[in-house]
Design a protein around this motif. Structure first.
Motif, PDB file in Angstrom:
ATOM      1  N   SER A 214       0.831  -1.208   0.000  1.00 50.81           N
ATOM      2  CA  SER A 214       0.000   0.000   0.000  1.00 50.81           C
ATOM      3  C   SER A 214       0.864   1.256   0.000  1.00 50.81           C
ATOM      4  N   GLN A 215       1.998   1.189   0.700  1.00 52.37           N
ATOM      5  CA  GLN A 215       2.893   2.352   0.738  1.00 52.37           C
ATOM      6  C   GLN A 215       3.509   2.603  -0.628  1.00 52.37           C
ATOM      7  N   ALA A 221       1.085   5.944  -7.175  1.00 49.88           N
ATOM      8  CA  ALA A 221      -0.163   6.587  -7.579  1.00 49.88           C
ATOM      9  C   ALA A 221      -0.037   8.105  -7.598  1.00 49.88           C
ATOM     10  N   LEU A 222       0.996   8.622  -6.937  1.00 48.93           N
ATOM     11  CA  LEU A 222       1.224  10.067  -6.986  1.00 48.93           C
ATOM     12  C   LEU A 222       2.103  10.436  -8.169  1.00 48.93           C
ATOM     13  N   ARG A 328       7.625  -0.719  15.827  1.00 49.59           N
ATOM     14  CA  ARG A 328       7.001   0.396  15.115  1.00 49.59           C
ATOM     15  C   ARG A 328       6.254  -0.118  13.880  1.00 49.59           C
TER      16      ARG A 328
ATOM     17  N   MET B 129      -5.092   8.698  -6.723  1.00 46.73           N
ATOM     18  CA  MET B 129      -5.783   7.532  -6.179  1.00 46.73           C
ATOM     19  C   MET B 129      -5.773   7.553  -4.666  1.00 46.73           C
ATOM     20  N   PHE B 131      -6.709   4.933  -1.453  1.00 40.68           N
ATOM     21  CA  PHE B 131      -6.814   3.486  -1.318  1.00 40.68           C
ATOM     22  C   PHE B 131      -7.785   3.072  -0.229  1.00 40.68           C
ATOM     23  N   ASN B 135      -3.204   4.925   3.771  1.00 39.57           N
ATOM     24  CA  ASN B 135      -1.802   4.505   3.714  1.00 39.57           C
ATOM     25  C   ASN B 135      -0.846   5.684   3.705  1.00 39.57           C
ATOM     26  N   PRO B 136      -0.907   6.504   4.756  1.00 37.49           N
ATOM     27  CA  PRO B 136       0.075   7.596   4.808  1.00 37.49           C
ATOM     28  C   PRO B 136       1.487   7.020   4.945  1.00 37.49           C
ATOM     29  N   PHE B 137       2.460   7.756   4.433  1.00 39.76           N
ATOM     30  CA  PHE B 137       3.847   7.347   4.635  1.00 39.76           C
ATOM     31  C   PHE B 137       4.206   7.542   6.097  1.00 39.76           C
ATOM     32  N   PRO B 138       5.157   6.762   6.592  1.00 40.19           N
ATOM     33  CA  PRO B 138       5.592   6.973   7.985  1.00 40.19           C
ATOM     34  C   PRO B 138       6.437   8.237   8.100  1.00 40.19           C
ATOM     35  N   LYS B 139       5.831   9.360   7.774  1.00 35.59           N
ATOM     36  CA  LYS B 139       6.522  10.648   7.805  1.00 35.59           C
ATOM     37  C   LYS B 139       5.589  11.632   8.497  1.00 35.59           C
ATOM     38  N   TYR B 147       5.148  15.283  -0.412  1.00 35.30           N
ATOM     39  CA  TYR B 147       5.870  14.273  -1.192  1.00 35.30           C
ATOM     40  C   TYR B 147       5.644  14.439  -2.695  1.00 35.30           C
ATOM     41  N   LEU B 185       1.087   8.993  11.329  1.00 33.85           N
ATOM     42  CA  LEU B 185       0.540   7.752  11.871  1.00 33.85           C
ATOM     43  C   LEU B 185      -0.195   7.995  13.178  1.00 33.85           C
ATOM     44  N   ARG B 199      -2.971  14.427   0.030  1.00 36.42           N
ATOM     45  CA  ARG B 199      -1.721  14.051  -0.635  1.00 36.42           C
ATOM     46  C   ARG B 199      -1.956  13.885  -2.131  1.00 36.42           C
ATOM     47  N   ALA B 200      -3.107  13.284  -2.476  1.00 36.96           N
ATOM     48  CA  ALA B 200      -3.414  13.107  -3.898  1.00 36.96           C
ATOM     49  C   ALA B 200      -3.713  14.451  -4.559  1.00 36.96           C
TER      50      ALA B 200
END
Lengths: 334, 299, 304
Positions: A214-215, A221-222, A328, B129, B131, B135-139, B147, B185, B199-200
């Motif tokens: 998914s990540q 997808a971006l 984590r 897209m 989902f 599903n955010p990035f771990p940021k 991003y 998160l 984000r999209a």
């Protein structure tokens, strides 16, 4: 095997007394005994580790008493004159490990990325097995190979790099006084890099593999390219895993003995000349222990203790970072 | 770009026009504004004879439909009917699935989406897209939104504004403005999903695909996302896959119903059964299978 | 820039002006990644090629069956004592480390689980896998060789066992953790006690994985030199005893002969290297074979 258990009839339970255990399944005592035996086996790890510390420390005492703290931390290792300063060896160990990591970490990360993100699915496992084969080659064989095939060409490279950079500040010093034979810190670093690459790759790969699809899809997808996806999704996800892989590789590099002993040139000294000969703690133990006695021998065992403490500390840091990363990522996964 | 009106101007013009030409008091005006004929709208996607295979096995075939601009098109149907599979053809996400193969033609504003000179990265930038699971990035929150603009080469100075704008459009800014530097998160599921929408949006797409965007969320968070979809409709074309028929009925303008059936050769293949105005499809479905599905669920 | 796009000229999906650099970076990164793999393969191919070409010329039946010449400068001879030594020492180490390691793993996974003591043991056995092998050699030298005043195969076995123990514990525990819980419950439901469940259900199910892990640990131990340097002594004729008298090993012979100025000794080093590599790769291949058969079997049974 399971069918055997399943097929064996249970003792028919007496409806009134079965729960009171009048006819309990056999083996209550053996259950206990077995548990104690396994516990003892588990405790053996702690016992051995403690014994290693105690045993080496007791033998190293003579070194400590004879030399005192300040001369132990001097860089003067000269058995002929009864000087056993360890600092030059510690420096050599760290320098070789540093050079090794410099080569091994980017390579390992590259291989891990290839296996997890780039390669077609079919070739992934063969490549993993091939890289693991590198780990199966004994250290002494790498040493023998390097001695026969590697040091001569390397010495030419060292010579030309050295003369090309002579006079340049910093680089000039770094590359000055190349060893004529090709036995050098740099040579040892390169060979150690080869030897730690499999383990660093394996750990890095395991962390990258867990990066959720998914990540990666989010990044793609971006409109990210694969490399941007790797930087945006895979690296942040795997950062602490890579850190611990580097630490574990560092621990291995610090302890690498036999190959280094064959190709570093065995001259304990504190020098910035990475193309020059040197020595490490592990390699000097291998090379000198057979001839040593008295304080000399005690000093070598003491070096072993330092090596043990160093690798244990590195290992604890690495495992802690990895455990934290797992936790984590576990939260993320849930 | 800077001042996007939050309502659909063209639509409004149309309404005004019709008001002017028609007698003012029409007795039986439907509560819902009638949909303009698709021909009046720009067509964003046109799918013709689309088939997707996984390792040679057909998952869905013979899909023909048009997605109109600035509408919400919903894909509904039972699990395994291939609706998500179709959605993922629209931003070429199947390209990264080993063994996946897309056949037929899909055009985007008349342009072949799978054409030889198409840049996949540009496809996905234009066609965003969201989902199923947030599903955010771990940021940090900020870095999540930044991003896309960053990889697209936006200058450092622009990023802050872009992030804020995207967060505002996703109706998240007020909730997170004081903790942009904190990890994404730490947000709730609904907030994470709106962050993913922001984000999209930050890469300035004109289509947003949503793959069951609310299935992991509670009803309140779901309602917020649905409200947001209505707001976004003014400026974006939305295609959503949903499991939830009420959601499709509530939120979408047009609905496509898919189902999977065993064909003569014994293959289980997904098909598009019916595609119509949402209201029409839910009130007077023309296919008995559609009716069976919607009544079965509503019943 | 505009969000509302008109269907202009059909070039919406082409790369944008800035995309060239991004694509170039992507290609460069991919190229570097491929290069990394090649860079790692070069030494592997070089070492194997070297060992085969140099060792191959001395390797043969004679080499495998003759004693080591007493004088380094002598040409010819064989490596039988070292082969026997390596097998005995490694076998002795495995005989100690494997049962103890598997038992320890059983404690960790079946009894200790999340208990504090188990976590400490698990953590320290992980740390212990990173302790350099030369330290194990020094340790056995101090507690055994120095104490009993003799160098034997057994002392070498002890040092290698110290090295293997944590590896066996860690890999075995990983395998035990993969045993489905339903299997254990199935056994308990029939009234089996824990020890019986472990013996008849858990271990048989985990056996292939454990065997594979053990073979890899044996392969690694067989190639080790450092733990043997001060523990096994030196001989040129075969000593088949584990407990009496000094012995020698392939790795030790390679190290000893590598720096020798004599061609005969160097040749024996190359031959010994080939023998050792063959031995180590044999164990590694066996481990892979077990894994492959095992995964094929389990995936076949789960697929049915």
């Amino acid at each position: 095997m399971t069918t055997e258990t399943l097929a064996r009839p249970n003792p028919t339970p007496d409806p009134e007394r079965s729960l009171r255990g009048a006819t309990p399944p056999p083996g209550r005592t053996s259950d206990r005994v077995f548990q104690v035996v396994t516990l003892a086996a588990g405790l053996l790890v702690l016992v051995v580790l403690a014994l290693i510390v105690v045993a080496t420390a007791s033998q190293a005492r003579a070194w400590f008493n004879a030399e005192g703290l300040s001369s132990i931390f001097s860089s003067n290792w000269d058995p002929a004159h009864h000087h056993f300063g360890a600092f030059g060896l510690l420096y050599g160990t760290l320098l070789v490990s540093f050079i090794a990591l410099l080569f091994a970490v980017p390579t390992s990360v590259g291989i891990a990325l290839f296996v997890t993100e780039v390669a077609p699915r079919r070739v992934r496992r063969p490549i993993v097995y091939t890289i693991d084969l590198l780990a199966a080659v004994p250290s002494v064989v790498f040493g023998l190979w390097a001695l026969a095939e590697l040091i001569a060409p390397l010495s030419h490279i060292y010579q030309s790099v050295s003369s090309a950079t002579s006079g340049v500040p910093l680089l000039g010093t770094l590359f000055a006084n190349p060893s004529g034979s090709g036995e050098a810190f740099m040579t040892a670093g390169i060979v150690v890099a080869i030897m730690i690459t499999p383990i660093v790759t394996a750990i890095t790969r395991e962390v990258f593999v867990t990066c959720p699809a998914s990540q990666k899809e989010a990044a793609l997808a971006l409109g990210a390219t694969r490399w941007e996806m790797i930087r945006g999704a895979v690296f942040p996800h795997g950062r602490s895993g890579v850190v611990s892989a580097v630490m574990i590789g560092f621990g291995r590099a610090v302890g690498e003995t036999i190959a280094v002993a064959l190709i570093i040139g065995s001259s304990p000294r504190l020098t910035a000349n990475i193309f020059g000969t040197g020595d490490t703690m592990a390699s000097i133990i291998a090379n000198e222990f057979g001839d040593a006695s008295g304080t000399w021998r005690s000093a070598l065992i003491g070096l072993g203790l330092v090596l043990l403490v160093l690798t244990v500390i590195i290992g604890i840091i690495a495992r802690t970072v990895l455990a934290r990363a797992d936790r984590r990522l576990g939260i993320v996964a849930r | 770009m800077d001042t996007i009106p939050m309502s659909d101007t063209s639509h409004r013009t149309a309404t005004v026009g019709s008001v002017l030409t028609r007698p003012p008091a029409e007795p039986d005006v439907a509560e819902r504004t009638p949909l303009p004929d698709p021909a009046e709208r720009d067509i964003v996607f046109e799918l013709a004879g689309v088939e997707v295979r996984y390792s040679g096995v057909t998952a869905i075939e013979d899909v023909n439909l048009k997605v109109a601009a600035r509408e919400i098109t919903a894909f509904i149907g039972p699990s395994g009917c291939g609706k998500t599979t179709v959605l993922r053809t629209l931003n070429r996400l199947h390209d990264i699935t080993a063994g996946a193969q897309v056949r037929g033609t899909i055009t985007y504003h008349g342009e072949d989406l799978y054409g030889p000179r198409v840049d996949v990265a540009e496809v996905r930038r234009r066609i965003g897209m969201v989902f199923q699971k947030p599903n955010p990035f771990p940021k940090s929150i900020h870095d999540n939104v930044a991003y896309g603009p960053r990889i697209n080469g936006r200058k450092r100075g622009e990023i802050g504004d872009l992030v804020e704008e995207a967060l505002r459009k996703a109706a998240l800014f007020d909730e997170v403005k004081d903790k942009l530097k904190q990890s994404a998160l730490g947000l709730s599921g609904g907030q994470q999903q709106r962050l993913c929408i922001a984000r999209a949006l930050a890469v300035e797409p004109d289509v947003i695909l949503m793959d069951e965007p609310c299935s992991a969320l509670d009803p309140i968070a779901t309602a917020r996302i649905e409200d947001l979809m209505q707001e976004l409709k003014a400026n974006y074309t939305l295609v959503i896959v949903t499991h939830n028929m009420q959601q499709a009925a509530r939120a979408s303008d047009r609905t496509a119903f898919f189902t999977a059936e065993i064909d003569d050769a014994g293959r289980r293949v997904g098909r598009l059964i019916e595609f119509d105005d949402t209201e029409q499809l839910f009130t007077q479905p023309s296919d008995s299978r559609t009716e069976g599905y919607i009544t079965g669920r509503f019943g | 820039m505009s969000v509302v796009t008109a269907p202009a000229g059909g070039a919406l999906l082409r790369s944008r002006p800035g995309a060239k650099g991004r694509k170039a970076r992507n290609h460069a990164a991919t190229a570097l990644i491929v290069v990394a793999v090649l860079v790692a393969l070069i030494p592997l191919v070089a070492v194997i090629g070297f060992v085969i070409s140099r060792g191959g010329s001395v390797f043969g039946w004679q080499f495998l069956t003759q004693d080591i010449p007493v004088l380094d400068r002598d040409i010819g001879g064989g490596m039988l004592p070292a082969i026997v030594g390596t097998l005995i020492i490694t076998g002795g180490a495995a005989a100690m480390a494997v049962p103890l390691g598997v038992l320890g793993a059983i404690y960790l996974n079946e009894y200790g689980q999340r208990r504090r003591l188990a976590r400490v043991i698990r953590f320290l056995s992980e740390v212990m896998t990173g302790v350099p092998s030369i330290v194990m050699g020094l340790f056995i030298y101090v507690v055994w060789v120095l104490h009993f005043k003799n160098e034997t195969a057994f002392a070498g076995s002890l040092a290698l066992a110290c090295l293997m123990l944590p590896i066996v514990i860690r890999t075995s525990e990983e395998i035990l953790r993969l045993v489905p819980h339903e299997l254990r419950e199935g056994s308990y439901a029939l009234g089996s006690r824990k020890v019986r469940t472990i013996r008849t259900v858990v271990l048989p199910h985990a056996a292939p994985g454990i065997v594979s892990g053990v073979l890899l640990a044996v392969a690694r131990a067989a190639g080790e030199t450092a733990p043997l340097l001060f523990t096994i002594g030196f001989v040129t004729s075969t000593n088949t005893s584990l407990f009496h008298g000094p012995t020698t090993a392939l790795s030790y012979q390679i190290f000893h002969n590598a720096t020798s100025p004599f061609v005969g000794a160097q040749d024996r080093a190359y031959g010994a290297a080939l023998t050792l590599i063959l031995l180590v790769f044999l164990f590694t291949a066996l481990a892979r074979l077990v894994t492959t058969i095992y995964t094929r079997r389990t995936s076949a049974s789960s697929g049915a």
